[in-house]
Design an enzyme around this catalytic site. Structure first.
Site, PDB file in Angstrom:
ATOM      1  N   GLY A  62      43.375  35.934  42.232  1.00  0.00           N
ATOM      2  CA  GLY A  62      43.469  37.327  41.805  1.00  0.00           C
ATOM      3  C   GLY A  62      44.422  37.493  40.638  1.00  0.00           C
ATOM      4  O   GLY A  62      45.405  36.755  40.503  1.00  0.00           O
ATOM      5  N   GLY A  88      44.734  53.373  40.514  1.00  0.00           N
ATOM      6  CA  GLY A  88      45.250  53.605  41.855  1.00  0.00           C
ATOM      7  C   GLY A  88      46.565  52.876  42.071  1.00  0.00           C
ATOM      8  O   GLY A  88      47.481  53.413  42.642  1.00  0.00           O
ATOM      9  N   GLU A  99      47.732  41.782  39.934  1.00  0.00           N
ATOM     10  CA  GLU A  99      49.117  42.144  40.213  1.00  0.00           C
ATOM     11  C   GLU A  99      50.143  41.195  39.627  1.00  0.00           C
ATOM     12  O   GLU A  99      51.294  41.576  39.419  1.00  0.00           O
ATOM     13  CB  GLU A  99      49.302  42.282  41.736  1.00  0.00           C
ATOM     14  CG  GLU A  99      48.495  43.454  42.236  1.00  0.00           C
ATOM     15  CD  GLU A  99      48.357  43.532  43.736  1.00  0.00           C
ATOM     16  OE1 GLU A  99      49.220  44.124  44.363  1.00  0.00           O
ATOM     17  OE2 GLU A  99      47.357  43.000  44.266  1.00  0.00           O
TER      18      GLU A  99
END
Lengths: 709, 330
Positions: free
Chosen positions: A658, A233, A661
């Site tokens: 995270g 995505g 990215e």
């Protein structure tokens, strides 16, 4: 070592790997309910105007065509939160490629033929699709994407700049970029009375259900959205897209289950894109290379449908210790498709510009670019003044330099020739914020000794369900193979999307809490478990999203080596090495995959990915994977990702940041800086394709402009 | 979808007869381009005559030392054929520089020659294109044309031919063999594709109903030094920004034979006759190569956004010429 030590951080294989490689994993377009029909969209062929006439007769006359929906006959929808979802509600055409109709037919082929047979007439108006830094329509928005203030200022940036020993004032341009996941946006919708069930290729079912409820005026509990497997995505599926609305609309109008899988060529116009960004970077420094002033100003575009402002100046608020700092965004609303999230919105283009400028400053000062960054390491977050929960940028730079062999680099530009090739290397920093959102989860102990964990996560290819099982097994003190995980079903409960590099933290915090509670319940339980098992639930609302006294970000460093062919201007990346500090790495296998995937995407941004807005026809010209050049295997020679063990108690129970990215952040700058080192030429516009590179090489060699030389 | 007839031909005669029986038919080879164009609505044949079963799938030695490649030989097989690799290295290199492994496995020799331009305006039926719809205009002229022609274009069309293979065939003096209602004939590969002129809708000199049956690689260029070089946006699976195929034969210290063809500069592989003529009898020096290539490229008329193609093609050609000439002579 306990069982739990072994499970969290271990390189566990993806749970659905076998299903995916054997083709049995089912994606949203692959749910063949009885009587299923197919839909095909009709995109507008003008840039700006209104639909004045619709002729569906010849489409409806085609065999197999069931219905043609346009603004003339489509059902009126409720007002969506996202105006790009208000499809077929009025005759307005805000940009080329906006959907003005949808054809439903027995087969995909019939739907496609029907769409080609629909005749639409338009009134057109003059259009403006070209972004310039001096665009008269550019304005300062209230905020940039992510809710960040559009403008920040500390100290006296202009004054500090004027009095700096060294000054840099440069402009960079990043073109529009496209997410292009392998699986295009697709939905299969099925109505059963007033209940709607949807299989949707989405990064999060919660948001899809919410918008469908608004649009179709239904209570959310009558809608089920599932996204069992999603073929990528990169942000473009972070919000619902028009295909799910059209599929649901078409299913209701025809009384049939309907699948709509968007043709690849439609994607650039309707699923968002990374907006082009025009950067002006001004850096002032003292003789020792310490920044005295940092000014990062960004101009970008949005559509006339909604405002989206790529927050590209935001990372400058985090990175370096500059006593005077200004960051600012301006945006012009043009007759272009609506931009949206694409992997590391803001950080990705912003760090390309900032890290290129830092390299230019280092070159100008004669300071090693690794050292320059170390000299500008801040003690606190420059923007907020908050202490960092952890920040190991310097360690990443040093570890990367050691692994890469940076110390043997001749710092002089154009110092390494190998036949017709110019070899160079470059470095850039990376950063990405720690984000987390509330979520619910449940954990159930079953009489057979197994556990069932349910959380409405979405696994978009990242390995989410695998990592969540590891988190659960760790919290339960259970063997990994005793933990079953159910994800990607809106019926499970609310959850944030797989985006903002926050999925694991958000879902994992809820899973961890549910499992800890279950462990407590089990400790109090005596005797055999009841047939239905024992269940504990968790809702992290109000806890995980509480304001942190710390500035929380992941950091990293990229090192790139390139070979520039002086005959052709072709640039190839021969090595790419990243070192990241992102808290506790929960699965070494899937994390590595995420890092190198991001780095490869950065390689593509640097060298190959280009998108052009056609000034005449108003659309993106490169709309298939033959013309929009993502890196091919042959472009990706040697990509390494490493990480340092980072302990941070101010994050979440797993101690993780995270990782989805940060791999793309800064990697394009490292490549661009390497090209400068190789050639002595500073390129400030991406991508570095042969037309640009060769032209610059020739004008560099022949300043008189003898391009033919 | 628009219904179409499908005929599987087992012989060349069967194929051409079926084609004649269905006005508006297309021959179907590997389908790597035609099927895409059908999905895009650019092509809407009334019938597909599947020629992949024709007995044209071998590479045969010719008595004079040349080779004949059947039209149905897959690009991968032609590139890997030992005789091609050995005697016509430029052809093998050109084939391997094209498309991707998967596409080369499917694409045929005949189909490769007949593939259409990848001009985005040609592929988008919502935009004008004189090649697709004569008289509708050229969207690329004022639009986005970094990849378009610098030689031989017209105000009707600035598209380029996308084939790598055809560029090598042109330089190697190959011939294209055709079978049609009026019998068989062959045309030089260098003349097989057309310049757009006033009729960009016609890509080639093929007559209606004719089928490509094979490609003949002549004995005259067999075993001569040859090479292909292509510049592109990524390392694989990208069309050329510019490319060049060169055959260079030296005798007694001078150029005895030169075959030079450029790709991605024009509506057809651009055989550089002027450059070749300038080189004949000349010593293979850098100066002679530069003079020859510059003579050829003097005819270039770049568009607003593709001036880079001229120096790019020039440098590719000089690089390949320099590599094919023995070092002592340059």
């Amino acid at each position: 070592m306990t069982a739990t030590d072994a499970v969290l951080g271990a390189p566990v294989e993806r749970r659905e790997g076998r299903e995916k490689v054997t083709g049995t994993a089912r994606y949203a377009a692959e749910f063949p309910a009885p009587g299923r029909a197919h839909a095909w969209p009709v995109p507008a062929t003008v840039v700006r105007g209104r639909v004045t006439g619709v002729d569906t007769a010849s489409a409806l006359a085609l065999p197999g065509v069931l219905a043609v929906l346009t603004h003339e006959n489509a059902p009126r929808l409720g007002v969506p939160d996202d105006p790009t979802l208000a499809v077929l509600q009025d005759p307005r055409v805000p940009h080329r490629g906006w959907f003005v109709g949808v054809v439903v037919a027995e087969t995909l082929e019939a739907a496609r033929a029907g769409a080609a047979a629909v005749r639409i007439t338009y009134d057109t108006e003059p259009h403006d699709v070209t972004l310039t830094a001096s665009h008269s329509g550019a304005y300062v928005p209230e905020s940039a994407n992510g809710g960040f203030p559009a403008v920040t200022e500390q100290g006296d940036p202009d004054g500090a700049l004027a009095s700096s020993a060294t000054r840099l004032d440069v402009e960079y341009r990043v073109p529009p970029l496209h997410n292009h996941p392998m699986e295009p946006h697709a939905s299969t919708a099925h109505w059963d009375g007033d209940r709607l069930a949807v299989h949707c290729s989405s990064q999060g079912t919660t948001a899809v259900r919410k918008e469908l409820a608004r649009l179709f005026a239904l209570p959310e509990d009558r809608i089920t959205v599932r996204a069992e497997h999603v073929g990528g995505g990169f942000g473009s599926k972070g919000t619902p897209r028009p295909e799910v609305v059209l599929a649901a609309m078409a299913a209701r109008e025809t009384g049939r289950p309907v699948t709509l899988a968007l043709p690849r060529r439609c994607l650039p116009a309707v699923v968002g894109h990374r907006a082009p960004t025009l950067h002006r970077l001004r850096l002032g420094a003292d003789r020792g290379g310490r920044l005295t002033s940092l000014v990062h100003e960004v101009t970008t575009h949005t559509s006339r449908v909604k405002e989206f402002v790529e927050q590209a100046a935001v990372p400058a608020r985090v990175m370096y210790a500059a006593p005077a700092l200004r960051t600012a965004h301006r945006v012009a609303a043009l007759d272009v498709p609506t931009p949206s999230w694409m992997r590391a919105p803001g950080e990705c283009p912003g760090m390309y510009a900032l890290e290129s400028a830092m390299d230019e400053l280092a070159a100008g000062l004669g300071v090693d670019p690794v050292e320059l960054r170390i000299r500008n390491e801040p003690e606190r977050e420059p923007d907020s003044g908050r202490p960092f929960s952890s920040r190991h940028l310097v360690e990443c730079l040093r570890e990367g330099a050691r692994r890469f062999g940076w110390e043997s680099r001749d710092p002089r530009p154009r110092s390494h020739e190998a036949g017709p090739l110019l070899i160079g290397s470059g470095v850039a920093s990376a950063t990405y914020p720690v984000l987390v959102s509330p979520c619910v989860a449940s954990a159930r102990a079953l009489p057979d000794g197994g556990f069932l964990v349910r959380v409405n996560a979405t696994d978009i290819g990242t390995g989410a369900r695998t990592v969540l099982a590891q988190i659960a097994a760790d919290a339960l003190g259970a063997r990994l193979d005793r933990v079953r995980v159910e994800v990607a079903d809106s019926g499970i409960g609310f959850a944030p999307m797989a985006g903002g590099s926050s999925g694991t933290a958000s879902w994992g915090s809820a899973v961890h809490q549910a499992c800890v509670r279950l462990t407590g319940l089990l400790a109090e339980h005596s005797g055999p478990l009841p047939d239905e098992g024992v269940t504990a639930e968790a809702d992290t609302s109000g806890t995980v999203d509480a304001e942190s006294p710390f500035a929380r970000h992941a950091f990293g460093a990229h090192f790139a080596e390139v070979a520039v062919d002086t005959v052709s201007g072709e640039v190839r990346v021969t090595r790419l090495l990243g070192v990241f500090a992102a808290g506790h790495i929960l699965n070494a296998r899937t994390a590595r995959s995420q890092f190198i995937g991001g780095m490869t995407m950065g390689l593509g941004m640097a060298l190959t990915e280009d998108s052009t807005v056609d000034p005449v026809f108003g659309d993106f010209v490169e709309r298939d994977l033959a013309s929009y050049h993502v890196p091919a295997h042959a472009d990706v020679a040697d990509v390494e990702a490493h990480w340092i063990d980072e302990e941070d108690d101010h994050l979440n129970p797993m101690g993780s940041k995270g990782i989805g990215e940060i791999g793309i952040v800064g990697s394009a700058a490292a490549v661009g800086n390497a090209v400068h080192h190789a050639t002595g030429i500073r390129f400030r516009e991406l991508p570095l394709t042969p037309d640009r590179v060769l032209t610059a090489l020739l004008s560099h060699e022949h300043p008189a402009g003898m391009l033919g030389a | 979808m628009k219904p179409f007839a499908y005929v599987r031909a087992d012989s060349v005669e069967e194929a051409t007869e079926a084609f004649a029986a269905h006005p508006g038919a297309r021959y179907l080879g590997g389908g790597t381009n035609l099927v895409d164009l059908m999905k895009l609505g650019v092509e809407a044949p009334v019938a597909l005559v599947d020629v992949t079963r024709l007995p044209l799938d071998t590479v045969a030695e010719l008595p004079d030392g040349g080779l004949r490649a059947g039209a149905m030989v897959r690009n991968s097989d032609l590139a890997a054929h030992p005789a091609v690799r050995d005697r016509y290295p430029a052809l093998s290199q050109a084939l391997l520089a094209g498309a991707s492994g998967q596409l080369r496995n499917a694409a045929t020799t005949g189909g490769n020659l007949l593939q259409r331009t990848r001009c985005p305006y040609f592929q988008d039926v919502s935009k004008p294109c004189n090649k697709r719809e004569p008289g509708s205009g050229c969207g690329a002229l004022e639009g986005v044309h970094r990849d378009h022609a610098v030689l031989g274009h017209s105000d009707q069309c600035i598209a380029t031919h996308p084939s790598d293979m055809a560029v090598a065939l042109a330089a190697l003096d190959a011939r294209v063999e055709l079978h049609g209602p009026e019998g068989t004939r062959s045309v030089p590969a260098a003349d097989f594709h057309r310049l757009p002129g006033l009729h960009p809708e016609r890509d080639t000199e093929i007559h209606p109903g004719e089928l490509i049956t094979g490609v003949v690689l002549p004995a005259a260029t067999a075993g001569l030094p040859s090479a292909y070089r292509k510049a592109r946006d990524r390392a694989s699976y990208a069309f050329a920004l510019a490319s060049v195929a060169v055959v260079l034969h030296l005798a007694d210290g001078v150029v005895e034979r030169a075959g030079i063809a450029f790709g991605a500069l024009a509506h057809r592989p651009w055989r550089a006759r002027r450059a070749e003529d300038a080189l004949l009898g000349a010593a293979p020096t850098t100066a002679a190569f530069e003079h020859a290539v510059d003579l050829e490229l003097a005819a270039a008329e770049p568009l607003r956004d593709n001036a880079y193609k001229v120096p790019l093609a020039r440098r590719l050609a000089l690089d390949v010429l320099g590599r094919l000439a023995p070092p002592a002579t340059t």
